[in-house]
Design a protein around this motif. Sequence first.
Motif, PDB file in Angstrom:
ATOM      1  N   GLN A 183       8.200  -4.311   2.043  1.00 58.47           N
ATOM      2  CA  GLN A 183       7.955  -3.334   3.106  1.00 58.47           C
ATOM      3  C   GLN A 183       6.520  -3.461   3.620  1.00 58.47           C
ATOM      4  O   GLN A 183       6.285  -3.471   4.831  1.00 58.47           O
ATOM      5  CB  GLN A 183       8.207  -1.909   2.585  1.00 58.47           C
ATOM      6  N   GLY A 191       6.182  -6.548   5.705  1.00 52.36           N
ATOM      7  CA  GLY A 191       6.740  -6.329   7.042  1.00 52.36           C
ATOM      8  C   GLY A 191       5.799  -5.543   7.933  1.00 52.36           C
ATOM      9  O   GLY A 191       5.615  -5.875   9.109  1.00 52.36           O
ATOM     10  N   ARG A 192       5.183  -4.526   7.401  1.00 54.01           N
ATOM     11  CA  ARG A 192       4.233  -3.728   8.192  1.00 54.01           C
ATOM     12  C   ARG A 192       3.019  -4.559   8.607  1.00 54.01           C
ATOM     13  O   ARG A 192       2.535  -4.460   9.736  1.00 54.01           O
ATOM     14  CB  ARG A 192       3.801  -2.502   7.401  1.00 54.01           C
ATOM     15  N   SER A 244      11.430  -9.251   6.689  1.00 55.45           N
ATOM     16  CA  SER A 244      10.839  -8.647   5.490  1.00 55.45           C
ATOM     17  C   SER A 244      11.439  -7.268   5.220  1.00 55.45           C
ATOM     18  O   SER A 244      11.740  -6.927   4.068  1.00 55.45           O
ATOM     19  CB  SER A 244       9.320  -8.534   5.645  1.00 55.45           C
ATOM     20  N   PHE A 245      11.635  -6.468   6.280  1.00 58.83           N
ATOM     21  CA  PHE A 245      12.258  -5.156   6.099  1.00 58.83           C
ATOM     22  C   PHE A 245      13.693  -5.292   5.611  1.00 58.83           C
ATOM     23  O   PHE A 245      14.157  -4.499   4.785  1.00 58.83           O
ATOM     24  CB  PHE A 245      12.209  -4.350   7.394  1.00 58.83           C
ATOM     25  N   SER A 302      13.609  -5.965   1.959  1.00 56.36           N
ATOM     26  CA  SER A 302      13.284  -4.723   1.264  1.00 56.36           C
ATOM     27  C   SER A 302      14.523  -3.836   1.143  1.00 56.36           C
ATOM     28  O   SER A 302      14.782  -3.267   0.076  1.00 56.36           O
ATOM     29  CB  SER A 302      12.177  -3.978   2.016  1.00 56.36           C
ATOM     30  N   VAL A 353      12.385   2.839   5.165  1.00 51.62           N
ATOM     31  CA  VAL A 353      12.531   1.503   5.751  1.00 51.62           C
ATOM     32  C   VAL A 353      13.598   1.529   6.837  1.00 51.62           C
ATOM     33  O   VAL A 353      13.424   0.947   7.905  1.00 51.62           O
ATOM     34  CB  VAL A 353      12.858   0.452   4.667  1.00 51.62           C
ATOM     35  N   ASP A 397      10.596   1.899   9.671  1.00 55.16           N
ATOM     36  CA  ASP A 397      10.116   0.522   9.800  1.00 55.16           C
ATOM     37  C   ASP A 397      11.098  -0.382  10.556  1.00 55.16           C
ATOM     38  O   ASP A 397      10.735  -0.998  11.556  1.00 55.16           O
ATOM     39  CB  ASP A 397       9.818  -0.063   8.417  1.00 55.16           C
ATOM     40  N   LEU A 398      12.323  -0.460  10.077  1.00 60.37           N
ATOM     41  CA  LEU A 398      13.280  -1.383  10.675  1.00 60.37           C
ATOM     42  C   LEU A 398      13.668  -0.961  12.090  1.00 60.37           C
ATOM     43  O   LEU A 398      13.750  -1.800  12.988  1.00 60.37           O
ATOM     44  CB  LEU A 398      14.523  -1.517   9.789  1.00 60.37           C
TER      45      LEU A 398
END
Length: 190
Positions: free
Chosen positions: A60, A63-64, A78-79, A82, A92, A96-97
């Motif tokens: 995570q 990805g960020r 990457s997310f 995760s 996530v 994030d995603l």
Amino acid sequence: NYRYREAIHKWDEALQLTPEDATLYEMKSQVLMSLHEMFPAVHAAEMAVQRNPRSWDAWQTLGRAQLGLGEIALAIRSFQVSLHIFPMNPEVWKEDLSWARKLHEQQKATKTEAVQALAKEKELTQESIPDYDFESDEIVAVCAAIAEKEKAVSAAKTVVIVSASGTVETVTEKENCPTTPDETLFIRAR
């Protein structure tokens, strides 16, 4: 307490003692992102993922950090990793995603608009160039007139003569009968 530089030094000291601890790299990456140092943050997160590929929070964080660099496709991957490790993580999924996918769609739309604009510009420039007939009588006549004028200019040569006494004389010579200067010639320049 927002003392990020001190935190980085502490993480570096801890990594000197335990260089295989993935959690330290992951936390260091978070601090580097807070300082907007994205390239080192990505590097630290990659080190965390290398040390512990089963760490969902390391993926995570990676990805960020990748999003911070503008690497949207890598961040989405990457997310996804995760989420594969810990599928019930709402942060996530929801933050994030979904944010990375929105950015990816915007990036696609921007690229499509840019390609369309380039295609339209290319089409306009192709239409604006008229098709000339370079073998027409008018064009041939103009070229012949320019060639004749150039012949007349090149037939007459100008010579600058500077004598030993310092006087400057400009002489125009014809191609067929060149003028020969006398013995007082000091410098001859064309």
